[in-house]
Write an enzyme that holds these catalytic residues in place. Structure first.
Site, PDB file in Angstrom:
ATOM      1  N   TYR A 148       0.858  -1.189   0.000  1.00  0.00           N
ATOM      2  CA  TYR A 148       0.000   0.000   0.000  1.00  0.00           C
ATOM      3  C   TYR A 148       0.891   1.235   0.000  1.00  0.00           C
ATOM      4  O   TYR A 148       1.879   1.311   0.740  1.00  0.00           O
ATOM      5  CB  TYR A 148      -0.873  -0.002   1.257  1.00  0.00           C
ATOM      6  CG  TYR A 148      -1.780   1.202   1.385  1.00  0.00           C
ATOM      7  CD1 TYR A 148      -3.071   1.160   0.885  1.00  0.00           C
ATOM      8  CD2 TYR A 148      -1.328   2.370   1.997  1.00  0.00           C
ATOM      9  CE1 TYR A 148      -3.907   2.262   0.983  1.00  0.00           C
ATOM     10  CE2 TYR A 148      -2.163   3.473   2.099  1.00  0.00           C
ATOM     11  CZ  TYR A 148      -3.442   3.412   1.592  1.00  0.00           C
ATOM     12  OH  TYR A 148      -4.265   4.498   1.691  1.00  0.00           O
ATOM     13  N   GLU A 236      -3.632   7.512  -3.974  1.00  0.00           N
ATOM     14  CA  GLU A 236      -3.608   6.237  -3.252  1.00  0.00           C
ATOM     15  C   GLU A 236      -3.362   5.103  -4.241  1.00  0.00           C
ATOM     16  O   GLU A 236      -4.108   4.944  -5.205  1.00  0.00           O
ATOM     17  CB  GLU A 236      -4.950   6.016  -2.538  1.00  0.00           C
ATOM     18  CG  GLU A 236      -4.919   4.802  -1.633  1.00  0.00           C
ATOM     19  CD  GLU A 236      -6.275   4.524  -1.001  1.00  0.00           C
ATOM     20  OE1 GLU A 236      -7.280   4.482  -1.730  1.00  0.00           O
ATOM     21  OE2 GLU A 236      -6.333   4.353   0.228  1.00  0.00           O
TER      22      GLU A 236
END
Ligand code: ADP
Ligand code: MG
Length: 427
Positions: A148, A236
């Protein structure tokens, strides 16, 4: 405080940033994944090749092109402005998964026909889901592991922060709650920019092998450049993946851009997809009003962002449920009052209305007249509570009382909240 109520479609990142991102009601442009990837490519960030398509036939055709140029396998990805698509569901058909692997153009076309013109429900869409109008046919990457990576402006650090975790993939929200230590934060000095050393630290934090660190760090630095140069409020990448040959690659991308920077990025703002945005927010934007749809039943019409926020908090604390955030701005006139009342009454969730006005500079007598004029045009057929306080409030209340309008008078902010909570419980 604002965590007491739920904004529809609220951002997932608040769970890893102590809510810092969720506080403002700034409007942030979102774009589709395939558009985000185009942007990434233009900054030298690596993504797999891919093509968008709007019909199953087009999907099959584009899949052929991608298969010819790529690895021989591809992923069919539903394009909506929400994450969690991989484990999402199409409730009408029961079909599972908005992101699916295909090994032929025909299979890709069939998958596209199961996704296109269907509503996809994910953790982030809310129960109503979103209609899929486009699919993205993307070459399948040989994935070794999924991480991530996000970049955002963080209030607590007063600048950009990189959030990185080896626990990437589909569910970062759960990681944030169950294993917060697995989430690393790297504040970046906005004046100096991201140094190669810092980018390498982040790559090492993500457990890239020493020989893979330079390429991963280069990608992270380029991601930082996109973030800064496009005036993004958030980028993101979930998953930020490592391929079997040790390369870092972005497999998903979600961008938000600061609406105040629109004049600097006409090309990016041209990608705005009005079909993906809250129609109420869009309508409000046209009239220079600030609106956020919430999930309660009391429509709120308030002057000033501070009082509007306080109204939501106070109402929620007292057990009521606001249906919206709406700031009329400072200078309430008949036009703004009319547009605001029209918006609130158009919202099917609104079962009653609370008008909460404090006159500092503005005369509440003038506001009372503006409201009465507005209500000649916009008929209000739900219970109405009005609190007018501040400058000229004695005259304002007299004007309302003598007008014949059916409403409940509130003598203070607190009284207004009490009355709304009591009335809304009976609706
Ligand atoms: P969402 O976050 O909305 O579920 P993603 O784009 O992250 O959508 O896709 C979900 C999962 O599908 C990813 O975690 C990854 O495992 C897989 N995936 C997505 N794109 C690719 C790709 N191009 N190649 C291989 N796997 C992919
Ligand atoms: Mg994802």
């Amino acid at each position: 405080m604002l965590s007491n109520f739920t904004a529809k479609g609220s951002e997932m990142l608040s769970c890893v940033t102590n809510g810092a991102m969720s506080l403002g009601f700034a409007r942030n442009l979102s774009i589709h994944e395939y558009q985000s990837k185009g942007l990434l490519k233009s900054f030298g960030v690596d993504t797999m090749i891919g093509e968008p398509a709007a019909t199953p036939a087009e999907a099959e055709r584009k899949a052929k092109e991608v298969l010819a140029k790529g690895s021989g396998k591809l992923v069919v990805k539903s394009q909506i402005h929400a994450g969690g698509r991989g484990i999402g569901v199409f409730p009408r058909t029961g079909f599972q998964g908005g992101v699916k692997l295909a090994d032929s153009a025909k299979a890709a076309g069939e998958l596209a026909s199961k996704m296109l013109n269907e509503v996809l429900v994910t953790k982030q869409t809310g129960p109503d889901g979103r209609l899929v109008r486009t699919v993205y046919l993307e070459d399948a990457a040989p994935v070794k592991r999924e991480m991530y990576l996000a970049l955002l402006m963080d209030r607590a650090y007063g600048g950009p922060v990189v959030i990185a975790s080896t626990e990437g993939g589909v569910d970062i929200e759960t990681v944030a709650h169950t294993n917060p230590n697995a989430i690393l934060k790297f504040p970046v000095d906005i004046n100096a920019g991201m140094s190669t050393e810092q980018a390498m630290d982040i790559a090492r934090g993500l457990k890239f092998d020493e020989k893979s660190v330079p390429q991963a760090a280069d990608q992270i630095q380029k991601l930082y450049n996109v973030f800064i140069e496009t005036d993004a409020t958030q980028v993101e990448i979930n998953p930020f993946a490592e391929t079997t040959d040790g390369k870092a690659i972005c497999l998903d991308a979600k961008f938000n851009f600061d609406d105040n920077a629109e004049y600097r990025h006409a090309d990016i703002f041209a990608m705005r997809d009005p079909l993906e945005e809250d129609p109420f927010e869009l309508e409000a934007m046209k009239h220079d009003l600030n609106w956020v749809t919430l999930d309660g039943n009391v429509g709120c019409v308030v002057n000033g962002a501070g009082l509007a926020m306080a109204t939501l908090d106070y109402m929620t604390l007292a057990g009521g449920k606001p249906a919206n955030f709406l700031d009329l701005g400072g200078g309430v006139n008949q036009k703004t009052a009319q547009e605001a009342l029209a918006l609130v009454s158009k919202n099917p969730q609104t079962k009653m209305i609370f008008i909460n006005i404090f006159g500092g500079i503005v005369s509440t007598a003038m506001v009372a007249r503006a409201l009465l004029e507005a209500m000649k045009v916009v008929k209000i057929d739900v219970p109405l509570v009005i609190r007018l306080d501040g400058t000229d409030s004695v005259e304002a209340r007299k004007i309302l009382k003598e007008s014949g309008l059916k409403y409940t008078e509130a003598t203070s902010f607190e009284d207004g909240i009490d009355k709304c909570v009591t009335i809304s419980k009976w609706l």
